[in-house]
Design an enzyme around this catalytic site. Sequence first.
Site, mmCIF file in Angstrom:
data_model
loop_
_atom_site.group_PDB
_atom_site.id
_atom_site.type_symbol
_atom_site.label_atom_id
_atom_site.label_comp_id
_atom_site.label_asym_id
_atom_site.label_seq_id
_atom_site.Cartn_x
_atom_site.Cartn_y
_atom_site.Cartn_z
ATOM 1 N N ASP A 284 -9.558 -0.751 3.407
ATOM 2 C CA ASP A 284 -8.302 -0.299 2.809
ATOM 3 C C ASP A 284 -7.616 -1.500 2.155
ATOM 4 O O ASP A 284 -7.815 -2.632 2.600
ATOM 5 C CB ASP A 284 -7.411 0.287 3.916
ATOM 6 N N LYS B 67 -7.244 8.879 0.675
ATOM 7 C CA LYS B 67 -8.349 7.922 0.525
ATOM 8 C C LYS B 67 -9.071 7.697 1.865
ATOM 9 O O LYS B 67 -10.298 7.706 1.919
ATOM 10 C CB LYS B 67 -7.831 6.598 -0.047
ATOM 11 N N THR B 68 -8.276 7.500 2.927
ATOM 12 C CA THR B 68 -8.891 7.292 4.250
ATOM 13 C C THR B 68 -9.670 8.545 4.655
ATOM 14 O O THR B 68 -10.798 8.462 5.152
ATOM 15 C CB THR B 68 -7.798 7.000 5.297
ATOM 16 N N ARG C 120 0.434 13.656 2.536
ATOM 17 C CA ARG C 120 1.057 13.051 3.717
ATOM 18 C C ARG C 120 2.530 13.470 3.829
ATOM 19 O O ARG C 120 3.014 13.779 4.919
ATOM 20 C CB ARG C 120 0.959 11.522 3.673
ATOM 21 N N THR D 69 -4.380 0.882 -4.075
ATOM 22 C CA THR D 69 -3.348 1.644 -4.776
ATOM 23 C C THR D 69 -3.402 1.300 -6.262
ATOM 24 O O THR D 69 -2.907 2.039 -7.094
ATOM 25 C CB THR D 69 -1.947 1.312 -4.224
#
Length: 363
Positions: free
Chosen positions: A128, A83-84, A236, A177
Site C-alpha cells: 500500500d 484497492k486493498t 468506505r 493514490t
Amino acid sequence: MNPYDDSAPASTTGLPAAGGRIVGGVADGEDQAVEAALRPKDLGEFIGQERVREQLDLVLRAARARGATADHVLLSGAPGLGKTTLSMIIAAEMGAPIRITSGPAIQHAGDLAAILSSLTEGEVLFLDEIHRMSRPAEEMLYMAMEDFRVDVVVGKGPGATAIPLELPPFTLVGATTRAGLLPPPLRDRFGFTGHMEFYAPAELERVVHRSARLLDVEIAADGAAEIAGRSRGTPRIANRLLRRVRDYAQVKADGIVTREIAAQALEVYEVDARGLDRLDRAVLGALLKLFGGGPVGLSTLAVAVGEERETVEEVAEPFLVREGLLARTPRGRVATPAAWAHLGLVPPQQGSGGPGQSALFGG
Ligand SMILES: Nc1ncnc2c1ncn2[C@@H]1O[C@H](COP(=O)(O)OP(=O)(O)OP(=O)(O)O)[C@@H](O)[C@H]1O
C-alpha cells in the site's frame, strides 16, 4: 455525540479536524474493525469498476491457465475505493496467500529484503502507498520484480559485498493514490495498471444493500439511495454512513432504515444531501457570503474559516472541485452557480459592488 470526536487535534473554530471526518476517505479505527467482514471475497462479488474488473479477470484467468504466477498489478485511486479489497481478491482468485505491508513501513532496503526473502511461491505481496517507499528499497524492488532476485549488501565501505539472493516468483500488488508520483521505471515494471474511479450512486446503493445484509440491518430501497447519494462516490464512506444511520434507526425509530430516517440521521452528523460536511459548507459559505463568490486567495479563505491553508486545499477543496461547486483559477478560488444554488443563496448582481469586490483580497 460529536461525530468528529477522535484523537485528531481540533481546529481553532471547532470545525472538524481533517482526521476525524465522517466523510473522510481514509480508514479510522472503527472502519478497520468492521471492514474485514464487509469485504467482497471474489471478483463476482466486487461491485462496480467494470473495466478494472474485466481486465483483471483476464489477467488472472490467463495466469491460472498457464499455471503461472500473475503479473504484477498496480492499482491507483483515492482512499476507500477498494484497492486493498481487490488485492485480497487477486490472492483468493489465484489460490495464493497474501502478505500486506505499506511503503512507509519499508524505510530501509533491508526491510524489503527480509519480506521478499520470506515469500512463498506465488504469494501476493500487497504494498500500500507504494509511492512512499524509500529510494534504496525502491531500487531493490526493480530487480525483485523483474528478475525475482535481490542483491543483499553485507558489510560497509570498501569491504561491502553484494550477495545475490534468488526469490520465488511472486505477484506484487502496488497501491497508490497517485500513480503520477511513481518513478517511470517502477511504473513500467507492472504488467497491469488499474485506475479505480469514484463509484456511481447506483453502484453505491448496491454496496449499501450488500453491507446492510451482512450487518443484519433492514433497509428500504429509498434508504439505501439516500445514503449512497451522500457517500461521495466512496464505498468506505457509504459503509460508515450506513453504520451511523443504523445506530440512529435503532435508537430513534424501529430499526428500519428508510429515506426519512437516513436523512434525519445524516443531518445529525452534518452530512448534507450532496455529501458535504461542516468543513465543506464553511469553506463554501465563506466564499459566497464574505467574498461574493470570489475570486479570493486560498490564504484569505483559510483565515476566514479559521483553518490551515493545507486543510482547506487538501481536505475540503478536492471534493468541492469534483462536485463542480468551486473552481481554482489563477486569480483565486471562485464559486460556481451550482454553489449558490446548493447553499440556497442568490449571487450578487454583476457590478453592484459590495462583497463581490473580493479580488482585492489576494492570498
Ligand atoms: N467494489 C466494492 N464493493 C463492495 N464493497 C467495497 C468495494 N470496494 C470497497 N468496498 C468496501 O469499502 C471498504 C474500503 O475498501 P478498501 O479498504 O479496499 O479501500 P482502499 O482503496 O484499499 O483504501 P485505502 O487506500 O485507504 O487502503 C471495505 O470495507 C470494502 O468492503
